[in-house]
Design a protein around this motif. Structure first.
Motif, PDB file in Angstrom:
ATOM      1  N   LYS A 127      35.675  38.267  29.717  1.00  0.00           N
ATOM      2  CA  LYS A 127      35.598  37.395  28.490  1.00  0.00           C
ATOM      3  C   LYS A 127      34.189  37.481  28.180  1.00  0.00           C
ATOM      4  CE  LYS A 127      39.522  34.123  29.665  1.00  0.00           C
ATOM      5  NZ  LYS A 127      39.872  32.966  29.977  1.00  0.00           N
ATOM      6  N   LEU A 128      33.634  37.614  26.673  1.00  0.00           N
ATOM      7  CA  LEU A 128      32.331  37.537  26.385  1.00  0.00           C
ATOM      8  C   LEU A 128      31.944  36.129  26.156  1.00  0.00           C
ATOM      9  CD1 LEU A 128      32.247  40.790  24.158  1.00  0.00           C
ATOM     10  CD2 LEU A 128      31.822  40.645  26.654  1.00  0.00           C
TER      11      LEU A 128
ATOM     12  N   GLY B 207      24.159  36.630  37.301  1.00  0.00           N
ATOM     13  CA  GLY B 207      25.406  36.005  37.371  1.00  0.00           C
ATOM     14  C   GLY B 207      26.433  36.057  36.258  1.00  0.00           C
ATOM     15  N   LEU B 208      25.329  35.705  34.919  1.00  0.00           N
ATOM     16  CA  LEU B 208      26.273  35.679  33.725  1.00  0.00           C
ATOM     17  C   LEU B 208      26.942  36.995  33.216  1.00  0.00           C
ATOM     18  CD1 LEU B 208      27.078  34.146  31.200  1.00  0.00           C
ATOM     19  CD2 LEU B 208      24.695  34.807  30.145  1.00  0.00           C
ATOM     20  N   ILE B 209      26.185  38.071  33.677  1.00  0.00           N
ATOM     21  CA  ILE B 209      27.004  39.374  33.394  1.00  0.00           C
ATOM     22  C   ILE B 209      27.947  39.407  34.291  1.00  0.00           C
ATOM     23  CG2 ILE B 209      26.325  41.971  33.649  1.00  0.00           C
ATOM     24  CD1 ILE B 209      23.464  41.307  32.923  1.00  0.00           C
ATOM     25  N   LEU B 210      27.889  39.096  35.516  1.00  0.00           N
ATOM     26  CA  LEU B 210      28.956  39.437  36.456  1.00  0.00           C
ATOM     27  C   LEU B 210      30.141  38.483  36.162  1.00  0.00           C
ATOM     28  CD1 LEU B 210      29.648  40.833  39.157  1.00  0.00           C
ATOM     29  CD2 LEU B 210      28.503  39.290  40.467  1.00  0.00           C
ATOM     30  N   LEU B 211      29.951  37.444  35.671  1.00  0.00           N
ATOM     31  CA  LEU B 211      30.998  36.565  35.125  1.00  0.00           C
ATOM     32  C   LEU B 211      31.952  37.148  33.874  1.00  0.00           C
ATOM     33  CD1 LEU B 211      32.213  33.656  35.445  1.00  0.00           C
ATOM     34  CD2 LEU B 211      30.601  33.015  33.554  1.00  0.00           C
ATOM     35  N   GLN B 212      31.164  37.751  33.141  1.00  0.00           N
ATOM     36  CA  GLN B 212      31.917  38.390  32.116  1.00  0.00           C
ATOM     37  C   GLN B 212      32.656  39.834  32.588  1.00  0.00           C
ATOM     38  OE1 GLN B 212      29.435  37.847  28.202  1.00  0.00           O
ATOM     39  NE2 GLN B 212      27.827  38.042  29.956  1.00  0.00           N
ATOM     40  N   VAL B 213      32.240  40.279  33.402  1.00  0.00           N
ATOM     41  CA  VAL B 213      32.800  41.489  34.052  1.00  0.00           C
ATOM     42  C   VAL B 213      33.962  41.291  34.849  1.00  0.00           C
ATOM     43  CG1 VAL B 213      32.476  43.304  35.867  1.00  0.00           C
ATOM     44  CG2 VAL B 213      30.727  42.973  34.261  1.00  0.00           C
TER      45      VAL B 213
ATOM     46  N   SER C 264      46.757  33.110  43.761  1.00  0.00           N
ATOM     47  CA  SER C 264      47.386  33.530  42.572  1.00  0.00           C
ATOM     48  C   SER C 264      46.590  32.781  41.297  1.00  0.00           C
ATOM     49  CB  SER C 264      48.874  32.793  42.710  1.00  0.00           C
ATOM     50  OG  SER C 264      48.650  31.426  43.025  1.00  0.00           O
ATOM     51  N   LYS C 265      46.121  31.669  41.562  1.00  0.00           N
ATOM     52  CA  LYS C 265      45.293  30.972  40.453  1.00  0.00           C
ATOM     53  C   LYS C 265      44.136  31.891  40.273  1.00  0.00           C
ATOM     54  CE  LYS C 265      44.856  27.553  37.628  1.00  0.00           C
ATOM     55  NZ  LYS C 265      45.866  27.255  36.599  1.00  0.00           N
ATOM     56  N   LEU C 266      43.313  32.262  41.248  1.00  0.00           N
ATOM     57  CA  LEU C 266      42.063  33.056  40.998  1.00  0.00           C
ATOM     58  C   LEU C 266      42.446  34.355  40.285  1.00  0.00           C
ATOM     59  CD1 LEU C 266      39.112  33.228  41.338  1.00  0.00           C
ATOM     60  CD2 LEU C 266      39.324  34.196  43.548  1.00  0.00           C
ATOM     61  N   ARG C 267      43.618  35.140  40.511  1.00  0.00           N
ATOM     62  CA  ARG C 267      44.085  36.321  39.798  1.00  0.00           C
ATOM     63  C   ARG C 267      44.101  35.869  38.404  1.00  0.00           C
ATOM     64  NH1 ARG C 267      47.505  37.261  44.484  1.00  0.00           N
ATOM     65  NH2 ARG C 267      46.257  38.570  46.074  1.00  0.00           N
ATOM     66  N   SER C 268      44.798  34.859  38.033  1.00  0.00           N
ATOM     67  CA  SER C 268      45.240  34.488  36.623  1.00  0.00           C
ATOM     68  C   SER C 268      44.010  34.427  35.651  1.00  0.00           C
ATOM     69  CB  SER C 268      45.990  33.118  36.695  1.00  0.00           C
ATOM     70  OG  SER C 268      45.070  32.073  36.941  1.00  0.00           O
ATOM     71  N   VAL C 269      42.841  34.037  36.265  1.00  0.00           N
ATOM     72  CA  VAL C 269      41.565  33.962  35.417  1.00  0.00           C
ATOM     73  C   VAL C 269      40.865  35.222  35.228  1.00  0.00           C
ATOM     74  CG1 VAL C 269      41.315  31.401  35.709  1.00  0.00           C
ATOM     75  CG2 VAL C 269      39.962  33.045  37.131  1.00  0.00           C
ATOM     76  N   THR C 270      41.150  36.441  36.055  1.00  0.00           N
ATOM     77  CA  THR C 270      40.743  37.608  36.120  1.00  0.00           C
ATOM     78  C   THR C 270      41.037  38.584  34.875  1.00  0.00           C
ATOM     79  OG1 THR C 270      40.528  37.613  38.470  1.00  0.00           O
ATOM     80  CG2 THR C 270      40.295  39.695  37.749  1.00  0.00           C
ATOM     81  N   ASP C 271      40.169  39.320  34.525  1.00  0.00           N
ATOM     82  CA  ASP C 271      40.780  40.222  33.366  1.00  0.00           C
ATOM     83  C   ASP C 271      41.977  40.888  33.773  1.00  0.00           C
ATOM     84  OD1 ASP C 271      40.801  42.277  31.203  1.00  0.00           O
ATOM     85  OD2 ASP C 271      38.687  42.652  31.572  1.00  0.00           O
ATOM     86  N   PRO C 272      42.995  40.826  32.817  1.00  0.00           N
ATOM     87  CA  PRO C 272      44.281  41.341  33.240  1.00  0.00           C
ATOM     88  C   PRO C 272      44.160  42.882  33.370  1.00  0.00           C
ATOM     89  CG  PRO C 272      44.412  39.652  31.351  1.00  0.00           C
ATOM     90  CD  PRO C 272      42.936  39.945  31.626  1.00  0.00           C
TER      91      PRO C 272
END
Length: 721
Positions: A630-631, A620-626, A654-662
């Motif tokens: 963010k490392l 889950g930690l790996i998936l979170l960074q993927v 829209s909020k969820l997309r904002s925290v996804t890797d750009p």
């Protein structure tokens, strides 16, 4: 619950069958016991025996029980340590059972966790009076000999947690059998024919593949049925829930599908039911949701509509997966084939008869013409040799049409081998310091080159002298199986023991494949030097990691857990295939105990359920960074980012997309992202019991990929939905 049922029945059988010890043993049987002690290499329960030992009146021990009746051994029960290694190469299972069968009056034989290995010999049928046989938790492999079906008095047969494979012989002749436990092997795919008098039937964690058979309907005395972790398919027949005696029923982690009828009855005695991790649809029947406080029902990770949706797949997931599940080829059309068999044989017979007659006519004609040709060919016998002979053309394999996983298995790795110390020294240039890659808790890791030019990694581990040979034999067998598409696989090993220097530790060199394309962290941290990983690539990488973890847990025996997974240890080859490196290779450390985990460990939030849920947490930690790009370097950063995801998930797309890797913007379907985020949060639960299994992880990731594929094929790539 499962252990208690087996223990209850076994204890009852033991108590009823075997009276207290009486009399003294004959000198012959005393010698046999000493031979047994030697053949199993003096395990702890058998230590301390001498010429004055009274075997019929030994003090109580949970690991050893010998019962004598009329000067004969009628029960021999030995239990070793659960972590007992495989016995040395000197052990002969054939000689061992030859010796045991001389105890002609044995009624109970229990040999648990003793490190026995080799195929079970057919001479086991020499036990004429045997009523209980338990050889669980060993390393016995090969097929179960059909002679085991000749024990007419057998009431309990436990072969669990070995390495048996292939089909199970016909056991319906064991009319007195009440307990059958074949769990934790590699048996299948066909189910055996069984006696209807069973009270306990445990087939969990095998490779059985069929629909639930109708023969179960006749098991009126069955109280405990466990067929979990197999490949059972099709609908669940209603009779399975209403069996008059059933109390424990585990059907989890199969491929059972279809809707359960809402009005099916449940036995009033049913106390535990697990149908989780299947492909069931519709509503949970009312009898499952009974308010009775005595019944436990587990139904998570199906596609059921009237239970907690957070623990269920979407309905479309089960539909697609069910379509992909097909019955075994050999079972299709069996009835029609049987009906037509006579007609087919008749046609074949007629054709064969006609061909034979034609052949005889041709033979007569040829022989006559040969006589006429004899003189012509008398002086030219080389003529037939000059005619070119062509063999049938071999089909050309189009590798573009072979599935990727199959290509990897075929083309990938060389055969596992044992290296010499000269080869190891040559590969590492005598362990030149420049070739040292890193120091690990288990030892040093060097880069090297084999004589054919292949680049490899060599892990060096020093072991205590006393660990050999007993400890190492088990590890070497497991080591040779650590070969998988999503692992940095083991290519071979070399063991060096210096007999002239007893204080010098034994050294094992583990040779691993070398992956030179960098780690997943490299791709996320510095994408300017690497290519940008788009969303489909990231999901494919993470499902590869999950499959590698699943192999470590279930692909070898015993499973490998607590692998200290992190994003640095996920390497990517040239095709961006994920490979787990630095997993917990099962070797004892320099102190003889398990080596501690190294690196960043963020599972302090509660990993009491053991290494399986710890690995899921770290995944889950790996998936979170993927997902975020963010490392994470600390537990505080982890908690903050997880909370941010939870809030964004609640607030909307829209909020969820904002925290996804750009960098993945425009490359993902929102449903794929949302499912991945939800499952990441589940993997990171502080309570280990709330974390999903690795099988559930794979199923959900497959769903995200299916959603993504559908979105991409609809021409949405480059847009954001």
């Amino acid at each position: 619950m499962e252990v208690s049922w087996s223990f209850l029945v076994s204890s009852l059988v033991f108590t009823l069958l075997v009276p207290a010890s009486t009399g003294q043993l004959s000198p012959t049987e005393i010698r046999i016991l000493f031979q047994v002690q030697k053949l199993v290499e003096y395990p702890q329960p058998l230590q301390g025996w001498n010429n004055w030992t009274n075997f019929c009146y030994l003090p109580y021990s949970p690991s050893l029980k010998i019962v004598c009746t009329d000067n004969h051994v009628t029960e021999l029960s030995i239990t070793g340590n659960k972590t007992s290694p495989r016995l040395s190469d000197k052990f002969s299972i054939d000689a061992f059972f030859t010796t045991l069968t001389k105890l002609s009056s044995l009624k109970v034989l229990s040999l648990v966790s003793l490190g026995l290995w080799g195929p079970l010999p057919a001479k086991i049928n020499r036990f004429r009076s045997l009523e209980v046989l338990n050889i669980s938790s060993n390393f016995i492999h090969g097929e179960i000999p059909p002679q085991i079906g000749s024990f007419k008095s057998l009431k309990s047969l436990v072969l669990a947690d070995n390495l048996f494979n292939g089909s199970v012989p016909d056991l319906q002749g064991l009319s007195l059998l009440q307990e059958l436990n074949l769990g934790g092997n590699h048996l299948g795919p066909k189910l055996p024919l069984l006696t209807h008098n069973l009270v306990i039937l445990n087939l969990r964690n095998n490779s059985f593949r069929s629909e639930i058979p109708s023969q179960f309907k006749n098991f009126n005395q069955l109280q405990h049925l466990d067929i979990s972790l197999n490949k059972f398919i099709g609908p669940i027949p209603s009779f399975i829930f209403s069996s008059p005696s059933i109390q424990y029923l585990n059907l989890a982690k199969n491929q059972l599908n279809g809707a359960l009828p809402g009005n099916i009855p449940c036995s009033s005695k049913l106390l535990f039911l697990d149908i989780s991790s299947n492909l069931l649809t519709g509503k949970l029947p009312s009898c499952f949701s009974s308010k009775s406080s005595n019944r436990t029902v587990i139904s998570s990770w199906n596609c059921l509509s009237n239970v907690n949706s957070k623990n269920q797949h979407p309905h479309s997931f089960c539909q697609k997966e069910a379509l992909a599940v097909k019955p075994p080829i050999e079972t299709q059309g069996e009835s029609s084939s049987t009906v037509k068999l006579g007609l087919i044989l008749g046609i074949i017979g007629g054709v064969v008869g006609t061909v034979v007659l034609l052949g005889l006519l041709i033979l007569i004609i040829v022989r006559r013409s040969d006589k006429n040709r004899t003189k012509l060919n008398k002086f030219n016998r080389s003529v037939p040799d000059k005619i070119p002979v062509r063999s049938s053309p071999k089909p050309v394999l189009d590798t573009r049409r072979v599935p990727h996983t199959m290509r990897s298995a075929v083309i990938g790795l060389p055969p596992y081998r044992v290296f010499t110390i000269d080869e190891i020294e040559d590969a590492t240039n005598n362990f030149e310091p420049e070739n040292l890659v890193r120091e690990e808790t288990q030892g040093q890791v060097y880069k090297g080159w084999l004589r054919d030019g292949t680049m490899v990694m060599v892990k060096c581990v020093n072991l205590k002298q006393k660990n050999l040979p007993q400890t190492m034999m088990q590890q070497m067998e497991v080591l040779s199986k650590l070969r998988h598409l999503h692992l940095v696989s083991v290519l071979g090993h070399c063991i060096v023991t210096y007999q002239d220097h007893p204080h010098t530790p034994t050294t094992i060199f583990v040779v691993l494949e070398h992956i030179s394309n960098g780690s997943l962290q490299d791709y996320l941290a510095d994408w300017r030097k690497k290519e940008i990983l788009k969303w489909p690539q990231r999901m494919a990488i993470t499902i590869g990691v999950a499959r590698g973890i699943q192999f470590l847990h279930t692909g070898v025996s015993p499973g490998i857990f607590g692998n200290d997974l992190n994003i640095k240890k996920i390497l990517l080859d040239e095709s961006l295939t994920a490979k787990i490196s630095s997993y917990n290779i099962p070797l004892p450390s320099k102190t003889g105990s398990e080596s501690p985990l190294s690196g960043l460990n963020m599972t302090n939030h509660g990993s009491s359920e053991g290494g399986e849920k710890e690995d899921v947490y770290q995944f889950g930690l790996i998936l979170l960074q993927v997902i975020t790009g963010k490392l994470i370097a600390s537990a505080t950063e982890l908690d903050e980012l997880k909370l941010q995801l939870e809030i964004s998930l609640a607030e909307g797309p829209s909020k969820l997309r904002s925290v996804t890797d750009p960098s993945v913007k425009g490359t993902y379907a929102y449903e794929s992202l949302r499912t991945a985020v939800e499952f990441t949060i589940n993997c990171l639960c502080k309570d280990p019991s709330e974390r999903p299994s690795i099988e559930d992880v794979i199923w959900n990731l497959q769903y995200t990929i299916q959603v993504q594929d559908g979105w991409t094929s609809s021409g949405n790539l480059g847009t954001q939905m």
